[in-house]
Design an enzyme around this catalytic site. Structure first.
Site, short mmCIF file in Angstrom:
data_model
loop_
_atom_site.label_atom_id
_atom_site.label_comp_id
_atom_site.label_asym_id
_atom_site.label_seq_id
_atom_site.Cartn_x
_atom_site.Cartn_y
_atom_site.Cartn_z
N SER A 30 0.82 -1.22 0.00
CA SER A 30 0.00 0.00 0.00
C SER A 30 0.85 1.27 0.00
O SER A 30 1.87 1.35 0.69
CB SER A 30 -0.90 -0.01 1.24
OG SER A 30 -1.64 1.18 1.30
N ASN A 78 9.36 8.26 4.77
CA ASN A 78 8.22 9.00 4.23
C ASN A 78 7.33 9.47 5.36
O ASN A 78 7.20 8.82 6.39
CB ASN A 78 7.43 8.14 3.22
CG ASN A 78 6.31 7.36 3.87
OD1 ASN A 78 5.23 7.91 4.14
ND2 ASN A 78 6.54 6.09 4.16
N GLY A 81 1.46 10.82 5.41
CA GLY A 81 0.32 11.16 6.29
C GLY A 81 -1.02 10.80 5.68
O GLY A 81 -2.03 11.50 5.86
N LEU A 82 -1.02 9.68 4.95
CA LEU A 82 -2.27 9.13 4.41
C LEU A 82 -3.03 10.08 3.49
O LEU A 82 -4.27 10.16 3.56
CB LEU A 82 -3.18 8.63 5.53
CG LEU A 82 -2.70 7.38 6.28
CD1 LEU A 82 -3.67 7.01 7.39
CD2 LEU A 82 -2.54 6.20 5.33
N CYS A 139 0.11 2.80 10.81
CA CYS A 139 0.71 3.95 10.13
C CYS A 139 1.40 4.86 11.14
O CYS A 139 0.74 5.39 12.04
CB CYS A 139 -0.35 4.74 9.36
SG CYS A 139 0.39 6.16 8.51
N LYS A 174 -2.82 -5.34 9.00
CA LYS A 174 -1.42 -4.97 8.76
C LYS A 174 -0.77 -4.43 10.04
O LYS A 174 -1.19 -3.41 10.57
CB LYS A 174 -1.33 -3.91 7.65
CG LYS A 174 0.10 -3.53 7.33
CD LYS A 174 0.19 -2.77 6.04
CE LYS A 174 1.61 -2.39 5.70
NZ LYS A 174 1.69 -1.68 4.42
N ILE A 200 5.81 -5.99 7.57
CA ILE A 200 5.66 -4.91 8.51
C ILE A 200 5.39 -3.60 7.77
O ILE A 200 5.75 -3.45 6.60
CB ILE A 200 6.93 -4.72 9.40
CG1 ILE A 200 8.17 -4.43 8.56
CG2 ILE A 200 7.12 -5.85 10.35
CD1 ILE A 200 9.42 -4.08 9.36
N ASN A 201 4.75 -2.68 8.51
CA ASN A 201 4.66 -1.31 8.05
C ASN A 201 6.02 -0.66 8.32
O ASN A 201 6.98 -1.34 8.70
CB ASN A 201 3.53 -0.59 8.80
CG ASN A 201 2.92 0.53 7.96
OD1 ASN A 201 3.65 1.29 7.31
ND2 ASN A 201 1.61 0.65 7.97
C1 LIG Z 1 5.59 6.40 0.19
C2 LIG Z 1 4.98 5.34 1.04
C3 LIG Z 1 3.63 5.39 1.34
C4 LIG Z 1 3.05 4.39 2.12
N1 LIG Z 1 1.71 4.42 2.39
C5 LIG Z 1 1.12 3.41 3.09
C6 LIG Z 1 -0.30 3.38 3.29
O1 LIG Z 1 -1.05 4.25 2.83
N2 LIG Z 1 -0.82 2.34 4.01
C7 LIG Z 1 -0.02 1.34 4.54
O2 LIG Z 1 -0.53 0.41 5.18
N3 LIG Z 1 1.32 1.33 4.32
C8 LIG Z 1 1.89 2.33 3.62
N4 LIG Z 1 3.25 2.30 3.40
C9 LIG Z 1 4.06 1.20 3.94
C10 LIG Z 1 4.30 0.12 2.87
O3 LIG Z 1 3.09 -0.43 2.40
C11 LIG Z 1 5.22 -0.99 3.42
O4 LIG Z 1 4.59 -1.60 4.52
C12 LIG Z 1 6.58 -0.47 3.86
O5 LIG Z 1 7.04 0.52 2.96
C13 LIG Z 1 7.64 -1.56 3.96
O6 LIG Z 1 7.85 -2.20 2.72
P1 LIG Z 1 9.06 -1.80 1.71
O7 LIG Z 1 10.33 -1.78 2.51
O8 LIG Z 1 9.01 -2.85 0.63
O9 LIG Z 1 8.72 -0.44 1.19
C14 LIG Z 1 3.85 3.32 2.62
C15 LIG Z 1 5.22 3.28 2.31
C16 LIG Z 1 5.79 4.26 1.53
C17 LIG Z 1 7.26 4.17 1.19
#
Ligand SMILES: Cc1cc2nc3c(=O)[nH]c(=O)nc-3n(C[C@H](O)[C@H](O)[C@H](O)COP(=O)(O)O)c2cc1C
Length: 312
Positions: A30, A78, A81-82, A139, A174, A200-201
């Protein structure tokens, strides 16, 4: 290469009557892949396992003040902030496009109160094109809601139960790493009826602009993602997969097929790719090809043979 003989399918909601079957374990995380539609001209969307859209709230949100993205050593901070268009616009403008795809789209849902989560989920119930919900209770970039629901096992369980009571859609919860014991929370949401858990988030962190003598991000803190967090994510997936009996979806720092295979070995039934999409929109497809090559080269016919091989 044609790897049609390999079985890469995954059932992410085995106890749910609707089920959530993916053709392969590759999901987009996401917030890193928009609504999928933006990538339609760049990659073959339908070859993905599933798409998880940007975090969706009841009303549109503008997100945090700029700057909201900063690169760090092997990572990305990042503080978006949704920012999102709100659930009504998702249903009106995005779902009709998703309805034409063979790839399942899962809506990532966030809220400031339990009522907001349930309102959003109620609206999504029965919408053609929506195959499941991912409850974002982790988040780190919002002042109200978000992480606070995922940091306390009782509140996480209450939210999960209330959402399960109002929808038949498969529910993925999540979880995030900014907690004392992630397995406690995982077990609590499993008991409350979650169909699957993703983790993980991002990890809460900050960066400093020495020249300006102030934090780089407008919001001061942000969420760290990318290769820097992979070892943390892997261990948490390992621990959670060991503690629950529902499917676990691994996420955090996956850039290549070997990364994804490590998560599968630690007990993840599927994986989400996030930051890598920002580097290369083909990342998910490349990772899928790499997993199939690995399976073919090692005479592995079914993905299930790889899942959990490193668990005790
Ligand atoms: C720019 C950005 C925006 C994100 N927005 C959301 C979001 O809206 N909802 C959510 O559950 N996770 C959000 N995430 C977290 C990612 O879904 C993911 O859990 C996290 O980045 C770890 O995975 P990665 O290392 O492959 O990026 C965001 C991550 C990034 C980098």
């Amino acid at each position: 290469m044609i790897y049609d003989y390999l079985d890469c399918t995954v059932q992410l909601a085995p106890s749910n009557t609707q089920g959530l079957v993916l053709n392969n374990p590759l999901m987009t995380a996401s917030g890193t892949f928009g609504y999928g539609i933006e990538y339609g001209d760049l990659i073959d969307i339908e070859s993905l396992g599933a798409i998880i859209c940007k975090g969706t709230t009841l009303m549109p949100r503008e997100g945090n003040s700029q700057p909201r993205l900063i690169e760090t050593a092997s990572g990305l901070l990042n503080s978006i902030g949704l920012e999102n268009i709100g659930v009504d616009a998702v249903i009106r403008d995005k779902a009709p496009v998703w309805a034409k795809w063979r790839v399942p789209v899962i809506v990532n849902v966030a809220g400031q109160t339990i009522d907001e989560y349930t309102e959003v989920v109620k609206k999504l119930e029965g919408v053609i094109g929506v195959s499941g919900i991912e409850l974002n209770i982790s988040c780190p970039n919002v002042t109200a809601g978000g992480m606070q629901f995922g940091a306390d096992s009782k509140i996480a369980a209450k939210l999960t139960k209330e959402v399960k009571n109002i929808t038949g859609l498969p529910i993925i919860v999540k979880l995030g790493p900014n907690v004392t014991d992630i397995t406690d929370i995982a077990v609590a949401v499993e008991e409350a009826g979650a169909d699957a858990i993703s983790l993980i988030n991002t990890l809460k962190g900050m960066a400093i602009d020495l020249k300006a003598q102030r934090p780089c991000l407008g919001n001061i803190s942000g969420g760290l993602s990318g290769p820097a967090i992979k070892p943390v994510a892997l261990y948490m997936v390992y621990e959670v997969a060991n503690a629950v009996h529902i499917p676990v979806i691994g996420c955090g720092g996956i850039i290549c097929a070997m990364d994804a295979l490590e998560f599968l070995a630690c007990g993840a039934s599927a994986v989400q790719v996030g930051t890598a999409n920002l580097l290369n929109p083909h990342a998910t497809i490349n990772i899928l090809e790499g997993i199939k090559e690995f399976m073919s080269g090692n005479n592995i016919k079914s993905l299930r043979e790889i899942v959990g091989t490193c668990l005790p």
